[in-house]
Design a protein around this motif. Structure first.
Motif, PDB file in Angstrom:
ATOM      1  N   THR A 208      54.386  25.071  21.181  1.00 51.14           N
ATOM      2  CA  THR A 208      54.550  24.792  22.605  1.00 51.14           C
ATOM      3  C   THR A 208      54.476  23.282  22.830  1.00 51.14           C
ATOM      4  O   THR A 208      53.578  22.614  22.319  1.00 51.14           O
ATOM      5  N   ASP A 210      54.898  19.883  25.531  1.00 53.47           N
ATOM      6  CA  ASP A 210      54.835  19.402  26.907  1.00 53.47           C
ATOM      7  C   ASP A 210      55.069  17.893  26.907  1.00 53.47           C
ATOM      8  O   ASP A 210      54.499  17.172  26.085  1.00 53.47           O
ATOM      9  N   GLU A 254      58.090  21.909  30.004  1.00 53.06           N
ATOM     10  CA  GLU A 254      57.468  22.685  28.933  1.00 53.06           C
ATOM     11  C   GLU A 254      58.544  23.368  28.085  1.00 53.06           C
ATOM     12  O   GLU A 254      59.435  24.052  28.600  1.00 53.06           O
ATOM     13  N   ASP A 312      49.643  28.221  23.626  1.00 52.83           N
ATOM     14  CA  ASP A 312      49.440  27.573  24.921  1.00 52.83           C
ATOM     15  C   ASP A 312      48.024  27.004  25.023  1.00 52.83           C
ATOM     16  O   ASP A 312      47.812  25.906  25.571  1.00 52.83           O
TER      17      ASP A 312
END
Length: 345
Positions: A208, A210, A254, A312
């Motif tokens: 993940t 970001d 994201e 996450d």
């Protein structure tokens, strides 16, 4: 594929409709309209009608029990039956020849080109046998040519419309499963791929990603620059991903990558991603920083749903520790063994 079925459900319904109409037609033409037939013939007509009705019921309610061979051979069987009945009755009228429309429409709608060609050859051959024998040349020959051309044109038109509809459907599916800005898979497509990957088993990693301080990029350089930053990251993700990996944008800033890899393999992919983004020189804001969370199945989760949550959570850890970092999910503790119960005295 040479003998594929485009829509098995639609094909089964089409055959069911045909058999449902054929059953009362056989009764009407072979029994009610011909009162001079013998008892054995009447019984045979009833048996055939019942068999047709039973076939319609199976196609309607139990199509899964029928092999694919039945559905792609259905127009050839229908063509043979129609030609045989017309030949036996020496009926070469337009009405009798119109029955050929069903195998033409069925094949053009549901089957591959090869079966369509075979069916048209069978139709033309069967019709030639009927009209040339019944009408004699040259009248029969001209009628055969006219009917063959009409059936071929019908097949071409229907197949062309079917191909166009398939193209539109694929385009709509691509739009439904793709992020419009980056062209990556969207959340819906990622969830579908994750579900399939979970059923296949084996090592699986979710990364993940970001963008750090993405709001600041938008506020300082404008939303166009923010979009450019997202596209740079998306391009770097495509560069890193292998053919069987899935790269997706969840929304905003994201992103996520689904990898067929263990933890070392996932971390190598992360390193390549960081280098690819850092090498960009096109953004006025400079390459964006990335906070990244990594989780691996089965090391950090028991199933794919927990795997996404673990990744996450690792991303949150990376952002909490100062951003621009990579965090790996924590291996969950092994369940404690059950305590032995004391004997009751």
């Amino acid at each position: 594929m040479a003998f594929e079925i485009r829509d098995r459900h639609g094909a089964s319904r089409s055959v069911a409709y045909l058999l449902s109409a054929a059953a009362p037609f056989v009764i009407a033409t072979g029994h009610l309209l011909d009162r001079g037939t013998s008892i054995p013939v009447k019984i045979a007509v009833v048996v055939i009608a019942v068999a047709l009705a039973l076939g319609a019921w199976v196609c309607w309610t139990r199509p899964h029990v029928l092999p694919d061979l039945f559905f792609w051979s259905a127009p050839l069987i229908a063509t043979t039956v129609i030609s045989g009945l017309n030949l036996i009755t020496e009926d070469s009228s337009t009405g009798s020849q119109l029955f050929y429309l069903w195998p033409v429409l069925y094949a053009a709608n549901f089957l591959s080109r090869r079966v369509i060609y075979l069916n048209l050859i069978a139709l033309s051959t069967g019709d030639a046998m009927v009209v040339i024998i019944a009408l004699r040349a040259p009248t029969g020959f001209a009628d055969w040519i006219s009917m063959t051309i009409a059936l071929i044109m019908t097949a071409i038109v229907v197949y062309t419309l079917r191909d166009r509809a398939d193209q539109l459907r694929r385009k709509l599916e691509d739009q439904a499963f793709a992020d419009p800005l980056t062209g990556l898979a969207n959340r819906r497509a990622f969830d579908d791929a994750l579900s399939v990957a979970g059923r296949l088993g084996g090592p699986l990693a979710v990364v993940t990603i970001d963008l750090d301080h993405f709001k600041g990029i938008n506020d300082t350089y404008g939303h166009a620059a923010g979009d450019d930053a997202l596209q740079v990251v998306a391009a770097a993700m495509r560069e890193v991903a292998r053919e069987d990996d899935v790269v997706a944008r969840f929304g905003g800033d994201e992103f996520v990558i689904l990898l067929r890899a263990d933890q070392p393999g996932a971390l190598r992919a992360v390193t390549r991603l960081q280098k690819a983004v850092a090498a960009d020189t096109t953004l006025p804001s400079g390459p964006p920083g990335l906070s990244i969370g990594v989780a691996v199945l089965p090391d950090h989760a028991a199933n794919v749903e927990d795997l996404v949550r673990a990744s996450d959570s690792a991303l949150y850890t990376a952002k909490s520790n100062g951003r621009g970092r990579v965090a790996v999910a924590v291996t969950p503790p092994a369940p404690a063994p059950p305590r032995a119960s004391l004997p009751v005295r």
